[in-house]
Design a protein around this motif. Structure first.
Motif, PDB file in Angstrom:
ATOM      1  N   GLN A  93       0.872  -1.172  -0.014  1.00  0.00           N
ATOM      2  CA  GLN A  93      -0.069  -0.060   0.054  1.00  0.00           C
ATOM      3  C   GLN A  93       0.838   1.250   0.108  1.00  0.00           C
ATOM      4  O   GLN A  93       0.430   2.330  -0.517  1.00  0.00           O
ATOM      5  N   ASP A  94       2.145   1.286   0.745  1.00  0.00           N
ATOM      6  CA  ASP A  94       2.995   2.436   0.528  1.00  0.00           C
ATOM      7  C   ASP A  94       3.417   2.707  -0.849  1.00  0.00           C
ATOM      8  O   ASP A  94       3.626   3.869  -1.185  1.00  0.00           O
ATOM      9  N   LYS A  95       3.375   1.571  -1.858  1.00  0.00           N
ATOM     10  CA  LYS A  95       3.729   1.964  -3.247  1.00  0.00           C
ATOM     11  C   LYS A  95       2.469   2.503  -4.097  1.00  0.00           C
ATOM     12  O   LYS A  95       2.393   2.539  -5.063  1.00  0.00           O
ATOM     13  N   GLY A  96       1.375   2.453  -3.211  1.00  0.00           N
ATOM     14  CA  GLY A  96       0.028   2.876  -3.810  1.00  0.00           C
ATOM     15  C   GLY A  96      -0.553   2.005  -4.795  1.00  0.00           C
ATOM     16  O   GLY A  96      -1.392   2.178  -5.693  1.00  0.00           O
ATOM     17  N   ALA A  97      -0.127   0.727  -4.506  1.00  0.00           N
ATOM     18  CA  ALA A  97      -0.787  -0.253  -5.238  1.00  0.00           C
ATOM     19  C   ALA A  97      -1.952  -1.154  -4.788  1.00  0.00           C
ATOM     20  O   ALA A  97      -2.004  -1.067  -3.231  1.00  0.00           O
ATOM     21  N   PRO A  98      -2.843  -1.718  -5.162  1.00  0.00           N
ATOM     22  CA  PRO A  98      -4.054  -2.160  -4.565  1.00  0.00           C
ATOM     23  C   PRO A  98      -3.469  -3.734  -3.928  1.00  0.00           C
ATOM     24  O   PRO A  98      -2.385  -4.285  -4.186  1.00  0.00           O
ATOM     25  N   LEU A  99      -4.218  -4.268  -3.351  1.00  0.00           N
ATOM     26  CA  LEU A  99      -3.680  -5.451  -2.452  1.00  0.00           C
ATOM     27  C   LEU A  99      -4.110  -6.729  -3.127  1.00  0.00           C
ATOM     28  O   LEU A  99      -5.164  -7.559  -2.518  1.00  0.00           O
ATOM     29  N   GLY A 100      -3.694  -6.956  -4.419  1.00  0.00           N
ATOM     30  CA  GLY A 100      -3.955  -8.385  -5.301  1.00  0.00           C
ATOM     31  C   GLY A 100      -2.624  -9.116  -5.129  1.00  0.00           C
ATOM     32  O   GLY A 100      -1.560  -8.511  -4.993  1.00  0.00           O
ATOM     33  N   TYR A 101      -3.004 -10.327  -5.546  1.00  0.00           N
ATOM     34  CA  TYR A 101      -1.833 -11.249  -5.575  1.00  0.00           C
ATOM     35  C   TYR A 101      -2.006 -11.827  -6.981  1.00  0.00           C
ATOM     36  O   TYR A 101      -2.879 -12.391  -7.503  1.00  0.00           O
ATOM     37  N   PRO A 102      -0.598 -12.096  -7.880  1.00  0.00           N
ATOM     38  CA  PRO A 102       0.731 -11.525  -7.341  1.00  0.00           C
ATOM     39  C   PRO A 102       0.994  -9.881  -7.259  1.00  0.00           C
ATOM     40  O   PRO A 102       0.386  -9.600  -8.278  1.00  0.00           O
ATOM     41  N   THR A 103       1.808  -9.623  -6.752  1.00  0.00           N
ATOM     42  CA  THR A 103       2.472  -8.262  -6.592  1.00  0.00           C
ATOM     43  C   THR A 103       3.777  -8.406  -6.784  1.00  0.00           C
ATOM     44  O   THR A 103       4.434  -9.068  -6.111  1.00  0.00           O
ATOM     45  N   THR A 104       4.152  -7.989  -8.075  1.00  0.00           N
ATOM     46  CA  THR A 104       5.571  -7.959  -8.315  1.00  0.00           C
ATOM     47  C   THR A 104       6.316  -6.542  -8.181  1.00  0.00           C
ATOM     48  O   THR A 104       5.656  -5.616  -8.697  1.00  0.00           O
ATOM     49  N   ILE A 105       7.177  -6.501  -7.046  1.00  0.00           N
ATOM     50  CA  ILE A 105       8.037  -5.229  -7.052  1.00  0.00           C
ATOM     51  C   ILE A 105       9.185  -5.344  -7.502  1.00  0.00           C
ATOM     52  O   ILE A 105      10.201  -6.070  -7.175  1.00  0.00           O
ATOM     53  N   ILE A 106       9.494  -4.427  -8.519  1.00  0.00           N
ATOM     54  CA  ILE A 106      10.761  -4.248  -9.241  1.00  0.00           C
ATOM     55  C   ILE A 106      11.768  -3.116  -8.637  1.00  0.00           C
ATOM     56  O   ILE A 106      11.102  -1.897  -8.619  1.00  0.00           O
ATOM     57  N   ASP A 107      12.756  -3.561  -8.280  1.00  0.00           N
ATOM     58  CA  ASP A 107      13.616  -2.399  -7.456  1.00  0.00           C
ATOM     59  C   ASP A 107      13.203  -1.657  -6.685  1.00  0.00           C
ATOM     60  O   ASP A 107      13.629  -0.517  -6.297  1.00  0.00           O
ATOM     61  N   ASP A 108      12.117  -2.277  -5.923  1.00  0.00           N
ATOM     62  CA  ASP A 108      11.382  -1.513  -4.907  1.00  0.00           C
ATOM     63  C   ASP A 108      10.713  -0.275  -5.120  1.00  0.00           C
ATOM     64  O   ASP A 108      10.485   0.761  -4.511  1.00  0.00           O
ATOM     65  N   GLN A 109      10.379  -0.132  -6.509  1.00  0.00           N
ATOM     66  CA  GLN A 109      10.108   0.864  -7.260  1.00  0.00           C
ATOM     67  C   GLN A 109       8.699   0.674  -8.073  1.00  0.00           C
ATOM     68  O   GLN A 109       7.663   0.996  -7.382  1.00  0.00           O
ATOM     69  N   LYS A 110       8.663   0.066  -8.856  1.00  0.00           N
ATOM     70  CA  LYS A 110       7.539  -0.296  -9.842  1.00  0.00           C
ATOM     71  C   LYS A 110       6.876  -1.346  -9.272  1.00  0.00           C
ATOM     72  O   LYS A 110       7.582  -2.586  -8.819  1.00  0.00           O
ATOM     73  N   VAL A 111       5.682  -1.179  -9.421  1.00  0.00           N
ATOM     74  CA  VAL A 111       4.820  -2.558  -8.794  1.00  0.00           C
ATOM     75  C   VAL A 111       3.799  -2.999  -9.870  1.00  0.00           C
ATOM     76  O   VAL A 111       3.174  -2.229 -10.753  1.00  0.00           O
ATOM     77  N   ILE A 112       3.696  -4.228 -10.281  1.00  0.00           N
ATOM     78  CA  ILE A 112       2.925  -4.818 -11.213  1.00  0.00           C
ATOM     79  C   ILE A 112       1.744  -5.674 -10.439  1.00  0.00           C
ATOM     80  O   ILE A 112       2.125  -6.859  -9.798  1.00  0.00           O
TER      81      ILE A 112
END
Lengths: 183, 94
Positions: free
Chosen positions: B61-80
């Motif tokens: 949530q700190d990345k501003g992303a929704p709580l779904g899975y899978p959540t892929t975080i790249i370089d602790d910046q980009k969220v997919i």
């Protein structure tokens, strides 16, 4: 203990009743059935394998398979969120199965995380009960009836087939309701 | 937190996948990364303690992303969120 075969039989029966199909990819399907079995074993009910359950039945009721979001998701995206139930054209590979965005409201998802669910509980204890009633009526759900057999259902869209007489979706009509306070 | 590491020859980016052990889309994401030799770490969130689940929720949530899975975080910046092959391919330069 529930077996994979039982989970599959249940899903097949439900798909048949409501005019859906199960995921046509055997590996995909097997994975989902195993996930459902696992959830039934650890939570006591088959919650969606692709959603984080809280383990509290009251919080997870809407994501017990078939979840509350299946019907609108299959209608709009051709599959439910996890991909277990699909539309005929997806089953026949005429439409590609693509990831389905989450329709479950964020506040319900949050209840699967403990510190938040305690807050939610505290809020629920003080909130007036009528709030829930208001939510139901402002939704997009309508009453539909099957013109062939009279079966009535309350949901956003009519089912693909009538679960009672198997009439097609086209045979469903909306029941218009009007509340008149002056009699 | 039990973070599993999967070795790969492509380690251009730091890839972290928050997954569910029962979710097929999550399995497909892990497989896709493996097939492309991407080095990544993953956490099966449903197997975590309540405290860890909350840490993960905060992280997502700190990345501003929704709580779904899978959540892929790249370089602790980009969220997919979700198994989005197109977005993974682009972000990981595959």
């Amino acid at each position: 203990m529930t077996t994979i075969e039982e989970v599959k039989r249940r899903a097949e029966a439900d798909a048949k009743t409501f005019g859906y199909y199960l995921n046509p990819d055997p590996n995909f399907l097997q994975g989902l059935l195993e996930g459902l079995k696992r959830n039934e074993e650890r939570y006591g009910y088959p919650s969606c394998p692709c959603r984080l359950a809280s383990g509290n039945l009251d919080y997870d009721r809407d994501i017990i398979c078939p979840c509350d979001y299946r019907d609108p998701d299959v209608a709009q995206f051709g599959a439910c969120y996890c991909g277990l139930y699909v539309r005929k054209d997806v089953y026949e590979h005429k439409t590609e199965l693509a990831p389905v965005p989450e329709r479950r409201p964020a506040e319900k998802q949050m209840r699967s995380y403990q510190s938040v669910s305690t807050e939610v509980e505290a809020k629920a204890a003080t909130a007036p009960e009528r709030e829930e009633l208001v939510q139901i009526t402002v939704g997009k759900k309508k009453l539909w009836y099957c013109k062939q057999c009279g079966y009535v259902v309350f949901r956003e869209d009519p089912p693909y087939i009538c679960p009672v007489c198997k009439a097609k979706r086209e045979l469903f009509a909306e029941i218009k309701t009007k509340v008149d306070f002056f009699g | 937190m039990n973070i599993s590491k999967v070795a790969g020859t492509n380690n251009k980016h730091k890839v972290l996948v928050y997954a569910l052990s029962t979710c097929v889309w999550c399995k497909m994401t892990k497989q896709y990364l493996k097939d492309n030799n991407v080095e990544y770490e993953y956490v099966d969130v449903d197997l975590c303690s309540e405290e860890e689940k909350n840490q993960i929720r905060k992280h997502i949530q700190d990345k501003g992303a929704p709580l779904g899975y899978p959540t892929t975080i790249i370089d602790d910046q980009k969220v997919i969120t979700g198994f989005r092959k197109d977005l993974l391919k682009e972000a990981l330069e595959l």
